[in-house]
Scaffold this motif. Structure first.
Motif, PDB file in Angstrom:
ATOM      1  N   PRO A 286       1.201  -1.278   0.549  1.00  0.00           N
ATOM      2  CA  PRO A 286       0.033  -0.283  -0.143  1.00  0.00           C
ATOM      3  C   PRO A 286       0.983   0.692  -0.188  1.00  0.00           C
ATOM      4  O   PRO A 286       2.118   0.988   0.298  1.00  0.00           O
ATOM      5  CB  PRO A 286      -1.056  -0.441   1.076  1.00  0.00           C
ATOM      6  CG  PRO A 286       0.342  -0.782   2.360  1.00  0.00           C
ATOM      7  CD  PRO A 286       0.661  -1.855   0.695  1.00  0.00           C
ATOM      8  N   PRO A 287       0.231   2.368  -0.293  1.00  0.00           N
ATOM      9  CA  PRO A 287       1.171   3.438  -0.418  1.00  0.00           C
ATOM     10  C   PRO A 287       1.601   3.889   0.800  1.00  0.00           C
ATOM     11  O   PRO A 287       0.655   4.159   2.171  1.00  0.00           O
ATOM     12  CB  PRO A 287       0.156   4.639  -1.025  1.00  0.00           C
ATOM     13  CG  PRO A 287      -1.306   4.609  -0.764  1.00  0.00           C
ATOM     14  CD  PRO A 287      -0.959   2.805  -1.363  1.00  0.00           C
ATOM     15  N   LYS A 288       2.914   4.115   1.152  1.00  0.00           N
ATOM     16  CA  LYS A 288       3.043   4.581   2.842  1.00  0.00           C
ATOM     17  C   LYS A 288       2.612   6.014   3.095  1.00  0.00           C
ATOM     18  O   LYS A 288       1.850   7.002   2.142  1.00  0.00           O
ATOM     19  CB  LYS A 288       4.900   5.448   2.537  1.00  0.00           C
ATOM     20  CG  LYS A 288       5.956   4.346   1.568  1.00  0.00           C
ATOM     21  CD  LYS A 288       7.227   3.986   1.932  1.00  0.00           C
ATOM     22  CE  LYS A 288       7.653   3.277   1.464  1.00  0.00           C
ATOM     23  NZ  LYS A 288       9.180   3.478   1.753  1.00  0.00           N
ATOM     24  N   LYS A 289       2.094   5.782   4.817  1.00  0.00           N
ATOM     25  CA  LYS A 289       1.285   7.430   4.674  1.00  0.00           C
ATOM     26  C   LYS A 289       2.354   8.387   4.728  1.00  0.00           C
ATOM     27  O   LYS A 289       3.925   8.273   5.447  1.00  0.00           O
ATOM     28  CB  LYS A 289       0.935   6.805   6.333  1.00  0.00           C
ATOM     29  CG  LYS A 289       0.425   5.652   6.379  1.00  0.00           C
ATOM     30  CD  LYS A 289      -0.350   4.974   7.618  1.00  0.00           C
ATOM     31  CE  LYS A 289      -1.183   4.756   7.434  1.00  0.00           C
ATOM     32  NZ  LYS A 289      -2.254   4.264   8.848  1.00  0.00           N
ATOM     33  N   ARG A 290       2.362   9.947   4.741  1.00  0.00           N
ATOM     34  CA  ARG A 290       2.354  10.315   5.132  1.00  0.00           C
ATOM     35  C   ARG A 290       2.790  11.422   6.580  1.00  0.00           C
ATOM     36  O   ARG A 290       1.731  10.936   7.126  1.00  0.00           O
ATOM     37  CB  ARG A 290       2.039  11.684   4.446  1.00  0.00           C
ATOM     38  CG  ARG A 290       1.594  11.581   3.053  1.00  0.00           C
ATOM     39  CD  ARG A 290       1.332  13.328   2.054  1.00  0.00           C
ATOM     40  NE  ARG A 290       1.199  12.764   0.323  1.00  0.00           N
ATOM     41  CZ  ARG A 290       0.309  13.606  -0.099  1.00  0.00           C
ATOM     42  NH1 ARG A 290       0.494  14.922  -0.094  1.00  0.00           N
ATOM     43  NH2 ARG A 290       0.515  13.600  -1.140  1.00  0.00           N
ATOM     44  N   ILE A 291       3.455  11.538   6.871  1.00  0.00           N
ATOM     45  CA  ILE A 291       4.010  11.978   8.273  1.00  0.00           C
ATOM     46  C   ILE A 291       4.097  13.614   8.194  1.00  0.00           C
ATOM     47  O   ILE A 291       4.864  13.655   7.733  1.00  0.00           O
ATOM     48  CB  ILE A 291       5.063  11.387   8.988  1.00  0.00           C
ATOM     49  CG1 ILE A 291       5.176  10.043   8.724  1.00  0.00           C
ATOM     50  CG2 ILE A 291       5.582  12.287  10.010  1.00  0.00           C
ATOM     51  CD1 ILE A 291       6.976   9.493   8.874  1.00  0.00           C
ATOM     52  N   LYS A 292       3.442  14.546   9.415  1.00  0.00           N
ATOM     53  CA  LYS A 292       3.200  15.462  10.008  1.00  0.00           C
ATOM     54  C   LYS A 292       4.378  15.794   9.808  1.00  0.00           C
ATOM     55  O   LYS A 292       4.960  14.885  11.493  1.00  0.00           O
ATOM     56  CB  LYS A 292       1.797  15.515   9.825  1.00  0.00           C
ATOM     57  CG  LYS A 292       0.976  16.008   9.199  1.00  0.00           C
ATOM     58  CD  LYS A 292      -0.388  16.373   9.983  1.00  0.00           C
ATOM     59  CE  LYS A 292      -1.716  16.328   9.525  1.00  0.00           C
ATOM     60  NZ  LYS A 292      -3.001  17.195   9.542  1.00  0.00           N
ATOM     61  N   THR A 293       4.740  16.924  10.441  1.00  0.00           N
ATOM     62  CA  THR A 293       6.076  17.370  11.013  1.00  0.00           C
ATOM     63  C   THR A 293       5.185  18.639  11.808  1.00  0.00           C
ATOM     64  O   THR A 293       4.612  19.736  11.171  1.00  0.00           O
ATOM     65  CB  THR A 293       7.212  18.106  10.164  1.00  0.00           C
ATOM     66  OG1 THR A 293       7.381  18.236   9.564  1.00  0.00           O
ATOM     67  CG2 THR A 293       7.595  16.875  10.473  1.00  0.00           C
ATOM     68  N   LEU A 294       5.480  19.024  13.023  1.00  0.00           N
ATOM     69  CA  LEU A 294       5.245  20.166  13.791  1.00  0.00           C
ATOM     70  C   LEU A 294       5.950  21.287  13.804  1.00  0.00           C
ATOM     71  O   LEU A 294       7.943  20.501  14.352  1.00  0.00           O
ATOM     72  CB  LEU A 294       4.662  19.741  14.900  1.00  0.00           C
ATOM     73  CG  LEU A 294       3.751  18.566  15.143  1.00  0.00           C
ATOM     74  CD1 LEU A 294       3.343  18.815  16.638  1.00  0.00           C
ATOM     75  CD2 LEU A 294       2.486  19.483  14.270  1.00  0.00           C
ATOM     76  N   ARG A 295       5.657  21.954  13.611  1.00  0.00           N
ATOM     77  CA  ARG A 295       7.568  23.433  13.623  1.00  0.00           C
ATOM     78  C   ARG A 295       6.860  24.070  14.625  1.00  0.00           C
ATOM     79  O   ARG A 295       5.528  24.479  14.759  1.00  0.00           O
ATOM     80  CB  ARG A 295       7.233  23.527  12.185  1.00  0.00           C
ATOM     81  CG  ARG A 295       7.622  23.173  11.056  1.00  0.00           C
ATOM     82  CD  ARG A 295       7.735  23.600   9.723  1.00  0.00           C
ATOM     83  NE  ARG A 295       8.472  22.870   8.970  1.00  0.00           N
ATOM     84  CZ  ARG A 295       8.654  23.589   7.453  1.00  0.00           C
ATOM     85  NH1 ARG A 295       8.576  24.598   7.512  1.00  0.00           N
ATOM     86  NH2 ARG A 295       8.339  22.318   6.350  1.00  0.00           N
ATOM     87  N   SER A 296       8.073  23.982  15.198  1.00  0.00           N
ATOM     88  CA  SER A 296       7.760  25.554  16.765  1.00  0.00           C
ATOM     89  C   SER A 296       8.586  26.641  16.007  1.00  0.00           C
ATOM     90  O   SER A 296       9.656  27.348  15.432  1.00  0.00           O
ATOM     91  CB  SER A 296       7.858  24.701  17.795  1.00  0.00           C
ATOM     92  OG  SER A 296       9.482  24.542  18.072  1.00  0.00           O
TER      93      SER A 296
END
Length: 98
Positions: free
Chosen positions: A88-98
């Motif tokens: 299956p397609p790889k999941k996207r990972i959200k990155t939090l920026r501070s």
């Protein structure tokens, strides 16, 4: 009340115009009736134009449709020849920026 005149203008793609005029009395009910009449008259002309363009569009696209059908058949055979992806397609990972 004084009589008034409701006017409409339809401008075609080629620059020609058609004028539409409806007589009405000065009270609101008569003006509403006049606007409905104006709307009906313009709609009648526009409907005829749409039907005319559909007829000319159908005639010009008849040859193109035949070519598109053969392209779709070629694409369908190419897709079945490819191996399906087992992962299956790889999941996207959200990155939090501070």
């Amino acid at each position: 009340m004084a009589a008034c005149e409701l006017k409409g203008e339809l401008k075609y793609r080629d620059g020609q115009t058609s004028q539409f005029t409806v007589q009405a009395d000065g009270h609101l009910k008569s003006m509403i009736t006049g606007i409905k009449k104006l709307n009906a008259d313009i709609s009648e002309v526009l409907t005829a134009l749409v039907e005319q363009e559909r007829g000319s569009a159908e005639n010009s696209t008849a040859d193109v449709d035949d070519e598109e059908d053969s392209d779709e058949e070629d694409n369908a055979t190419q897709m079945t020849a490819k191996k399906p992806n087992s992962e299956p397609p790889k999941k996207r990972i959200k990155t939090l920026r501070s």
